[in-house]
Design a protein around this motif. Structure first.
Motif: not given
Ligand code: AR6
Length: 177
Positions: A37-46
């Motif tokens: 969920a964090l990666h989806r919402r935070g986008g590819p930069a993470i």
């Protein structure tokens, strides 16, 4: 002044805080639950920064109980702090590793100057840790670290996904007070 410990029922990815803690796995390359969920919402930069960590200091991955910070991408936060909880075991006591996730995440939070830090209930999903035991360990580890290692952190927020988890953390907080 010791930091406040607060509880919220909700979705960690919607929180505003200086640092959001991710219940990651050693690969740092994503997964389900909070991590996905964090990666989806935070986008590819993470993920890009996680890949760089894997190419550098964390070639073998992030060991269980440790923590490392990356950008928070598009999340409403400055940092994501990735920590790897232990998988629950009925035969082996891994509580020290679970406590270490909270302690090390708070150390990383202090190192990046975070004043507000939001945690999920690490290890209580895919990794199978019973919520009441995990809540006791989490609350104790956070309170102990804040008392022993004062720093910039002013608020530690536990973000619980459902009512049962919220109530369990409420009881753990009351028992520790
Ligand atoms: N906000 C807050 N809490 C959540 C959210 C959310 N958006 N989503 C789930 N939870 P888990 P783990 C709760 O499985 O047990 C991943 O695949 C959930 O109900 O996310 O440490 C990683 O890549 C549970 O109480 O983390 C690892 O492989 C708690 O968050 C593995 O799962 C933790 O559930 C880590 O397993």
């Amino acid at each position: 002044m010791t930091a406040r410990v607060t509880l919220v029922r909700g979705d960690l990815t919607q929180q505003r805080a200086d640092a959001l803690v991710n219940a990651a796995n050693s690969s740092l390359l994503g997964g389900g639950g909070v991590d996905g969920a964090l990666h989806r919402r935070g986008g590819p930069a993470i993920l890009e920064e996680c890949r760089r960590l894997r190419a550098g200091h964390y070639g073998k991955g992030l060991p269980t109980g440790q923590a490392v910070a990356t950008t928070a991408g598009r999340l409403d936060a400055a940092h994501v702090i990735h920590t790897v909880g232990p998988v629950w075991s009925a035969t082996e006591d891994r509580s020290a590793l679970l406590a270490s996730c909270y302690r090390e995440s708070l150390r990383v939070a202090a190192a990046v100057g975070a004043r507000t830090v939001a945690f999920p209930a690490v290890s209580t999903g895919v990794y199978g840790w019973p919520m009441d035991d995990a809540a006791r360990i989490a609350v104790h580890a956070v309170r102990e670290t804040l008392a022993e290692e004062p720093g910039p952190v002013e608020e530690v927020r536990f973000v619980l996904f459902d009512d049962a988890a919220y109530r369990t953390f409420e009881e753990a907080l009351a028992a520790e007070a």
